[in-house]
Design an enzyme around this catalytic site. Structure first.
Site, PDB file in Angstrom:
ATOM      1  N   ASP A   1      51.864 -10.119 -17.319  1.00 30.42           N
ATOM      2  CA  ASP A   1      51.768 -11.446 -17.922  1.00 30.42           C
ATOM      3  C   ASP A   1      52.576 -12.449 -17.092  1.00 30.42           C
ATOM      4  OD1 ASP A   1      50.975 -13.316 -19.780  1.00 30.42           O
ATOM      5  OD2 ASP A   1      52.460 -12.757 -21.285  1.00 30.42           O
ATOM      6  N   GLU A  17      51.641 -16.204 -12.728  1.00 30.76           N
ATOM      7  CA  GLU A  17      51.106 -17.280 -11.880  1.00 30.76           C
ATOM      8  C   GLU A  17      51.983 -17.573 -10.638  1.00 30.76           C
ATOM      9  OE1 GLU A  17      49.296 -17.171 -15.665  1.00 30.76           O
ATOM     10  OE2 GLU A  17      51.408 -17.491 -15.216  1.00 30.76           O
ATOM     11  N   ASP A  20      45.811 -16.932 -23.111  1.00 32.48           N
ATOM     12  CA  ASP A  20      46.202 -17.118 -24.510  1.00 32.48           C
ATOM     13  C   ASP A  20      45.248 -18.090 -25.199  1.00 32.48           C
ATOM     14  OD1 ASP A  20      48.214 -15.435 -23.839  1.00 32.48           O
ATOM     15  OD2 ASP A  20      49.773 -16.972 -23.738  1.00 32.48           O
TER      16      ASP A  20
END
Length: 599
Positions: A125, A128, A243
Site C-alpha cells: 500500500d 506511489e 480506496d
C-alpha cells in the site's frame, strides 16, 4: 463458510501491526500465539493469509527494522541524509529499491517476519510513494503521531526546476506541483538518480524486490498486490484500484478501470467490492448485491473496507449472501477457464478482462461500451449498475450468445441491444458461439474446486447443421505453486480443444501436450454439453473414442430444445445435447462424435 459463500483468503490491513509499523504484530489485537493457531487452522483448510505493508519505515530508535535499515544505508536521501516524510505510523524514511543493498535488506525483513507469521502474500500500500508531509521536513519539538502532517516542513526552493517545473499534475481536479503528497523530486536514489527521474519506478522496483524475496523465502509462486503501478508491474503483482467509495458511481467506474489496466499490461486487477469507504445509506444492501454480482467476475475479486466504515461482509444481508452464492459459485466453476486466461496473459500479454471491441473490432457499436466486459474472447458479463433496476440493457454483438446459468436460453443477435431480466440475485453472463468453455464443479475453496471433474461446454451458432464452423478452447493446468508458469517442466499440461458440426455430424476432440501431469492428478471429463445444434430429437450413434455407448454403460445422453430470446422463433430451432457419466482422463487425447437427425 456457514453462509455457504466461498472464501480463499483472509486479508489484514494495518490493524494487525503494532501501531502501523511494518513487520510487527499488535500484541493487543493479534496475540502471536492466537494468530499462529488461527493460521494453522486456515492453512489446514487450504486458505491463505495476506497482510499489508507500507513503504515508509518508522523513524524510531527502538524499532529493529529501522535500526537494520539505517545500518545497511538503504533509504532515499536528501543532502546525504535519509529523506524524512510522514505516513500513518508517524515520521518515516523510504527504502530505495534501486539500491541492491535495499533489496537484500527487504528480503531479510520479510524473512524475519515470515518466520514469525507464516504469511502467504504481501499487499503493498501507499507505494506511489505517499507522503503526508511534502517538502523538506524536520522533527517537531513534541510528539508526531497525528494523521495530519505534524513535521516542521518547508518548500524546497533551491532546486525549483525539479520541485516545481512549469507543468502541473492533476490532483483530483486541481493543478498542483509534482511533489505534492509524495517524496521531494530532488531527493536522491542510489547512484545519484533523482526522485524526479525515478518516481514512477518506485512501485515497480518495490514489487520486483518483494517478488524476489517471497520467491526465495517460500520457494513458491508469490502473491503480491500493489496499489501503485507502472509499465511492467503486471509481471510481478496484481493491482486493486485503490480506496474507492461504496456508491453507485464507483461501481460503474470499476469496469473501465479494470479494462484499462488489462490493456496497460496488469491483467490481475479488480476493485474493492462494496467499496473501501462505504457511504452508508438505505441502498447499501442493494449496492452490495449488485457489486458482488459483477465483482465475482473481476480477475482479482476481493471484498474489503476501511476499518472505521460500517460493516459490509457479504453474509450480513441474506439477499447479498444469495447473490454471492450465485455469482461466486459460477466463478469457482469457471476457475479452469480463468486460470487458462492467466496463462495466456502471462505468455502473450492478452488481458483477462477485455472490452467488447477486442473480440469484435469491426463492430463499431462496441467501441463505446464500458458497462459490459468479456472474460477472454467469448464470455460476456452484463451487470446491473443502476440503483433500483431489475433489468439491464445490454449490447450483443452479432452472433449467438448462450446464458451460462441456463444454457437452454440463447440471444441470437444481429448486433443489437436487448433488455434482459435481472432481478436482485441475477447476473447475466453469456457464452459466444464457436467457443469451448472448460468448467469444474466448484466448491467453497480453490484447493477443493480444482480437484473436481470437468464439464466441457461447446457452443455453435444457433441451429447449426450443415456447417457450424469450428469451436475452440484450451485448458492449462500446472502445479500452481511453482514460481514459473510454463510448459515443459513435467508439472504442467495444456489441452487444446476443437469441435465441428458438418451436416449434423458433431466431432469434439482434444490434443494434449505434456499430459502426464494431469494424468497424475486423476482429473477426468465427466460431462460434455453441445449447444446450438440443428436437427431434432435425440442424437444418433454417440461414440466416445470411436466406441459406441454400450447398453450397460453409466453414460447418459439427453437432448433438449433451446429457445431464442427477443427474436421471432418461427422457421428455426436448436438443440442442446448433454452427455454425462463420462470418465475420460483429461490427460489423454479423446474424441466424441454424434449425429443429429435432420429436422
Amino acid at each position: 463458510m456457514k453462509a455457504d459463500i466461498p472464501l480463499d483468503v483472509i486479508w489484514n490491513d494495518d490493524d494487525h501491526m503494532d501501531y502501523h509499523k511494518d513487520f510487527t504484530v499488535s500484541p493487543e489485537n493479534y496475540p502471536l500465539d492466537k494468530l499462529k493457531s488461527f493460521l494453522e487452522k486456515i492453512h489446514s483448510l487450504g486458505m491463505n493469509y495476506v497482510v499489508l505493508t507500507n513503504p515508509g519505515i518508522n523513524v524510531n530508535s527502538t524499532y529493529e527494522v529501522y535500526q537494520r535499515g539505517m545500518a545497511d544505508d538503504v533509504f532515499i536521501k536528501y543532502d546525504e541524509q535519509p529523506y524524512l516524510g510522514k505516513l500513518w505510523v508517524g515520521p518515516v524514511h523510504y527504502p530505495d529499491f534501486l539500491n541492491p543493498k535495499t533489496v537484500s535488506w527487504w528480503e531479510d525483513e520479510i524473512r524475519r517476519f515470515h518466520d514469525m507469521v507464516p504469511i502467504d502474500g504481501l499487499w503493498l500500500d501507499m507505494n506511489e510513494p505517499s507522503n503526508f508531509c511534502p517538502g523538506l521536513c524536520n522533527f517537531p519539538l513534541g510528539d508526531c503521531h497525528s494523521w495530519e502532517c505534524c513535521l516542521v516542513c518547508r518548500k524546497i526552493n533551491e532546486t525549483k526546476k525539479w520541485e516545481d517545473p512549469p507543468y502541473k499534475i492533476n490532483v483530483m481536479g486541481s493543478k498542483e506541483y509534482i511533489g505534492l503528497h509524495t517524496i521531494a523530486p530532488s531527493a536522491v536514489h542510489y547512484n545519484g538518480v533523482l526522485e524526479y527521474d525515478a518516481h514512477s519506478l518506485y512501485a515497480l522496483s518495490h514489487a520486483i524486490a518483494t517478488h524476489k524475496a517471497l520467491s526465495s523465502i517460500k520457494g513458491k509462486r508469490p502473491f503480491i498486490l500493489s496499489r501503485s503501478t507502472y509499465v511492467g508491474i503486471g509481471h510481478y503483482a496484481a493491482h486493486w484500484t485503490g480506496d474507492n467509495t461504496g456508491d453507485w458511481d464507483n461501481l460503474k467506474y470499476s469496469i473501465p478501470a479494470m479494462l484499462n489496466f488489462g490493456i496497460f499490461g496488469v491483467p490481475m486487477v479488480g476493485s474493492d467490492i462494496c467499496g473501501h469507504y462505504p457511504a452508508w445509506s438505505s441502498s447499501m444492501e442493494e449496492l452490495c448485491n449488485r457489486w458482488i454480482e459483477v465483482g465475482a467476475f473481476y480477475p482479482f475479486s476481493r471484498n474489503h473496507a476501511n476499518l472505521w466504515s460500517p460493516r459490509q461482509e457479504l453474509y450480513l444481508w441474506e439477499s447479498v449472501a444469495e447473490s454471492a452464492r450465485n455469482a461466486l459459485s459460477m466463478r469457482y466453476r469457471l476457475l479452469p477457464f480463468l486460470y487458462t486466461l492467466n496463462y495466456e496473459a502471462h505468455t502473450t500479454g492478452a488481458p483477462i478482462a477485455r472490452p467488447l471491441f477486442f473480440s469484435f473490432p469491426g463492430y463499431t457499436e462496441s467501441y463505446v461500451i464500458s458497462t459490459q466486459f468479456l472474460l477472454g474472447s467469448s464470455l460476456m458479463i452484463s451487470p446491473v449498475l443502476e440503483q433500483g433496476d431489475t433489468q439491464v440493457k445490454a449490447l450483443f454483438p452479432p452472433g449467438s450468445w448462450y446464458n451460462v446459468f441456463d444454457m437452454s436460453e440463447c440471444v441470437e443477435s444481429k448486433g443489437e441491444y436487448y433488455t434482459l431480466d435481472a432481478p436482485l440475485n441475477v447476473i447475466n453472463v453469456h457464452l459466444y458461439q464457436n467457443a469451448i468453455l472448460p468448467m469444474q464443479q466448484g466448491g467453497m475453496i480453490t484447493k477443493d474446486a480444482k480437484t473436481t471433474p470437468f464439464s466441457i461446454v461447446v457452443s455453435f451458432p444457433f441451429g447449426s447443421f450443415v456447417d457450424g464452423g469450428e469451436a475452440r478452447g484450451r485448458i492449462f493446468i500446472d502445479n500452481d505453486e511453482l514460481v514459473e508458469m510454463k510448459l515443459g517442466n513435467g508439472e504442467s499440461t495444456v489441452v487444446e480443444l476443437r469441435a465441428t458440426v458438418i451436416h449434423g455430424n458433431v466431432t469434439l476432440w482434444s490434443d494434449v501436450e505434456d499430459g502426464e501431469f494431469v494424468l497424475s492428478k486423476g482429473l477426468i471429463v465427466e460431462k460434455v454439453s453441445v449447444l446450438g445444434l440443428g436437427g431434432s430429437g435425440a442424437p444418433r450413434d454417440v461414440r466416445v473414442n470411436w466406441n459406441p455407448i454400450s447398453a450397460d454403460s453409466k453414460i447418459q445422453v439427453r437432448s433438449s430444445e433451446q429457445r431464442r430470446i427477443g427474436r421471432d422463433d418461427r422457421g428455426s430451432m436448436s438443440m442442446m445435447v448433454e452427455i454425462s457419466g463420462l470418465e475420460i482422463p483429461l490427460g489423454n487425447n479423446f474424441t466424441i462424435t454424434l449425429n443429429m437427425p435432420e429436422s
